[in-house]
Design an enzyme around this catalytic site. Sequence first.
Site, mmCIF file in Angstrom:
data_model
loop_
_atom_site.group_PDB
_atom_site.id
_atom_site.type_symbol
_atom_site.label_atom_id
_atom_site.label_comp_id
_atom_site.label_asym_id
_atom_site.label_seq_id
_atom_site.Cartn_x
_atom_site.Cartn_y
_atom_site.Cartn_z
ATOM 1 N N TYR A 1 0.843 -1.097 -0.089
ATOM 2 C CA TYR A 1 0.016 -0.102 -0.083
ATOM 3 C C TYR A 1 0.796 1.239 -0.009
ATOM 4 C CZ TYR A 1 0.512 -0.619 5.138
ATOM 5 O OH TYR A 1 1.113 -0.906 6.517
ATOM 6 N N LYS B 1 -12.413 17.215 -5.048
ATOM 7 C CA LYS B 1 -11.880 18.291 -5.084
ATOM 8 C C LYS B 1 -12.553 18.719 -3.222
ATOM 9 C CE LYS B 1 -10.519 20.929 -8.511
ATOM 10 N NZ LYS B 1 -10.876 21.878 -9.781
#
Length: 125
Positions: A54, A99
Amino acid sequence: MDTAISLEKMRFYAYHGVSEQERTVGNDYEVTLKVSAPVQGAMEDDSLYHTINYAELYELVKQEMEIPSCLIEHVAGRIVKRLRQEYPRITAIALKVTKIHPPISGEVESASFELFCQSPFEEIS
């Protein structure tokens, strides 16, 4: 057996956006990634060799987030392409690019694009 590795709410400051201001000033982003792959070997032998690291997934996402794009859809497409190239054992991908506080006329906490892919993967151009 289905197995998945997830990295949730990775935070980045990046320069994506349609407007010149967004690409100059930048904004905060969150990325959540979930990949499915056969990693049963790691469950048995405790070896990184039989799983997907990961930390490497994070670095791949970070590298793609550092490349400015007009659209978060484009960023997501690049991330998925790289994942497929680097990790052919992946059988499914769920990706969300968010965002934070997008510059629009109104109060909005975030704007997101989500992408779900399963093997066999459709071509992303």
